[in-house]
Motif scaffolding. Sequence first.
Motif: not given
Length: 92
Positions: A31-34, A68-72
């Motif tokens: 996860w990367y959140i900004w 949520l899985p990777p790709g979302w």
Amino acid sequence: MLQSGISEGALQGEQPLNGLRHPPKNGTCGWYIWSGPDFPLDYDEFFKQMHVSHLSQRCPAVLPYLRLPPGWRFLIALDYEHVWFDPSLLDV
């Protein structure tokens, strides 16, 4: 140890709030959140590492999306929510 990448603006509650998830690797959850409209170009300097367990206190708005899985991806603002699958996130 599941680390996420998060921006200072997201920690301060700035909107809109964006998140994307790559496949986990090297102890990260992906996860990367900004905050803000665009993904930062200087992401190596932009994101702080934070264990996902701290997000409940530091950035609780993202909690519903962390399963949520990777790709979302997600984009949330005051009266707006958009969640979608982005297959390009799986191309590592």
